[in-house]
Design a protein around this motif. Structure first.
Motif, mmCIF file in Angstrom:
data_model
loop_
_atom_site.group_PDB
_atom_site.id
_atom_site.type_symbol
_atom_site.label_atom_id
_atom_site.label_comp_id
_atom_site.label_asym_id
_atom_site.label_seq_id
_atom_site.Cartn_x
_atom_site.Cartn_y
_atom_site.Cartn_z
ATOM 1 N N LYS A 170 -0.003 28.989 -43.896
ATOM 2 C CA LYS A 170 0.832 27.818 -44.211
ATOM 3 C C LYS A 170 0.176 26.529 -43.711
ATOM 4 O O LYS A 170 -0.440 26.525 -42.636
ATOM 5 N N ILE B 87 7.413 34.615 -44.731
ATOM 6 C CA ILE B 87 7.817 34.715 -43.323
ATOM 7 C C ILE B 87 8.805 33.624 -42.928
ATOM 8 O O ILE B 87 9.248 33.582 -41.792
ATOM 9 N N MET C 206 3.236 36.087 -32.692
ATOM 10 C CA MET C 206 2.416 35.054 -33.304
ATOM 11 C C MET C 206 1.364 34.613 -32.278
ATOM 12 O O MET C 206 1.204 35.275 -31.257
ATOM 13 N N THR C 207 0.665 33.520 -32.563
ATOM 14 C CA THR C 207 -0.487 33.185 -31.714
ATOM 15 C C THR C 207 -0.173 33.220 -30.212
ATOM 16 O O THR C 207 -0.938 33.765 -29.424
ATOM 17 N N ARG D 159 1.846 38.222 -36.953
ATOM 18 C CA ARG D 159 1.688 37.086 -37.871
ATOM 19 C C ARG D 159 0.949 35.978 -37.132
ATOM 20 O O ARG D 159 1.528 35.285 -36.308
ATOM 21 N N GLY E 118 -1.473 32.568 -37.124
ATOM 22 C CA GLY E 118 -2.032 31.430 -37.838
ATOM 23 C C GLY E 118 -3.027 30.666 -36.997
ATOM 24 O O GLY E 118 -4.236 30.696 -37.204
ATOM 25 N N THR E 119 -2.517 29.957 -35.990
ATOM 26 C CA THR E 119 -3.326 29.035 -35.193
ATOM 27 C C THR E 119 -4.573 29.689 -34.584
ATOM 28 O O THR E 119 -5.648 29.091 -34.600
ATOM 29 N N ARG F 262 -2.290 23.330 -37.251
ATOM 30 C CA ARG F 262 -1.888 22.955 -38.599
ATOM 31 C C ARG F 262 -1.692 21.454 -38.714
ATOM 32 O O ARG F 262 -1.223 20.815 -37.789
HETATM 33 C C1 LIG Z 1 4.019 29.748 -38.528
HETATM 34 C C2 LIG Z 1 4.534 31.108 -38.225
HETATM 35 C C3 LIG Z 1 3.719 32.056 -37.584
HETATM 36 C C4 LIG Z 1 2.317 31.779 -37.096
HETATM 37 O O1 LIG Z 1 2.351 30.914 -36.016
HETATM 38 P P1 LIG Z 1 1.039 30.627 -35.120
HETATM 39 O O2 LIG Z 1 1.592 30.159 -33.851
HETATM 40 O O3 LIG Z 1 0.247 29.580 -35.847
HETATM 41 O O4 LIG Z 1 0.295 31.899 -34.997
HETATM 42 C C5 LIG Z 1 4.246 33.315 -37.375
HETATM 43 N N1 LIG Z 1 5.498 33.640 -37.767
HETATM 44 C C6 LIG Z 1 6.310 32.752 -38.379
HETATM 45 C C7 LIG Z 1 7.670 33.175 -38.769
HETATM 46 C C8 LIG Z 1 5.854 31.467 -38.622
HETATM 47 O O5 LIG Z 1 6.672 30.582 -39.227
#
Ligand SMILES: *Cc1c(COP(=O)(O)O)cnc(C)c1O
Length: 233
Positions: free
Chosen positions: A37, A79, A201-202, A217, A219-220, A226
């Motif tokens: 995203k 997500i 997440m991260t 999940r 991302g960062t 982002r």
């Molecule tokens: C954005 C998001 C992530 C990833 O977040 P990061 O901190 O960048 O890894 C994971 N899960 C959900 C539901 C998100 O909205």
């Protein structure tokens, strides 16, 4: 750069798996969902070339825009919270909806999936920590939705999704993820097709994996911070 970040994430997952003190019902492999995203569509092509085939997006329109550019390689996970009026597109563009968070939404997804002659895979998102600003089933709502699911032939519940509170307190994170794991184990005993526990997440995926997550999940840690002015397409 991306390849290095991916290596670090994979190593972190491996050491978190090694920290487990008991055998988990979620198995000992972890599905990495690359959360793209607010990043351009190119990063999806790049990460797929590195062997990551699961893509996480939180908005239907953004995912659609990217699919118009690069097609629909791999498996796309929704997500983010989904409004009922976007159920049709969500069923069309996604392979797994991780954020099934109300009975109303699940019924709308059933209707759309029936129309599109598709069986829609979903995870039930549970607001384990009862955070008022977060979506997801509260534990008691979750118990109430379970019997409803048997009457929805186009919805296949594949497991549970949990978002932990944004806190540096590791004991809170361990406790929340442990509860998520308990929900997973109970659901798995009650229903067939249950195999995914998406947590982490991260900032917390290492703890989530240690406590039993088999889907994270991230991302960062892969793509850097982002840019919220950039909708990615
Ligand atoms: C954005 C998001 C992530 C990833 O977040 P990061 O901190 O960048 O890894 C994971 N899960 C959900 C539901 C998100 O909205």
């Amino acid at each position: 750069m991306l390849a290095d970040n991916l290596r670090v994430v994979r190593e972190t997952i491996a050491s978190a798996l090694a920290k487990r003190t008991e055998k988990k019902e979620t198995g000992d492999t972890v599905c990495l969902v690359a959360v793209t995203k607010n990043h351009p569509a190119d990063v999806i092509t790049e990460i797929e070339a590195l062997g990551v085939g699961n893509i996480g997006e939180n908005r239907v329109q953004e995912a659609r825009g990217k699919q118009q550019q690069i097609g629909h390689p791999g498996k796309w996970h929704l997500i983010g919270h989904l409004q009922t009026n976007k159920a049709k597109q969500a069923v069309e563009f996604f392979d797994l909806i991780e954020s099934a968070d109300s009975e109303h939404l699940i019924r709308a997804l059933e209707k759309e999936a029936a129309k599109q002659d598709k069986v829609m895979d979903v995870l039930l998102q549970i607001n384990v920590a009862r955070e008022p600003q977060k979506t997801g089933f509260l534990p008691e709502e979750y118990e109430m939705v379970l019997p409803v699911l048997d009457d929805l032939p186009h919805i296949r519940v594949r497991g549970i999704m949990v978002i932990a509170p944004n806190t540096p307190d590791q004991s809170v994170l361990h406790a929340v993820f442990r509860q998520g794991y308990e929900y997973f184990c109970r659901l798995k005993r009650q229903r067939k097709d249950v195999d995914y526990l998406s947590m982490g997440m991260t900032s917390d995926y290492d703890i989530a994996v240690e406590e039993g997550a088999n889907m994270v999940r991230v991302g960062t840690a892969l793509f850097g911070a982002r840019d919220y002015g950039n909708r990615g397409y």
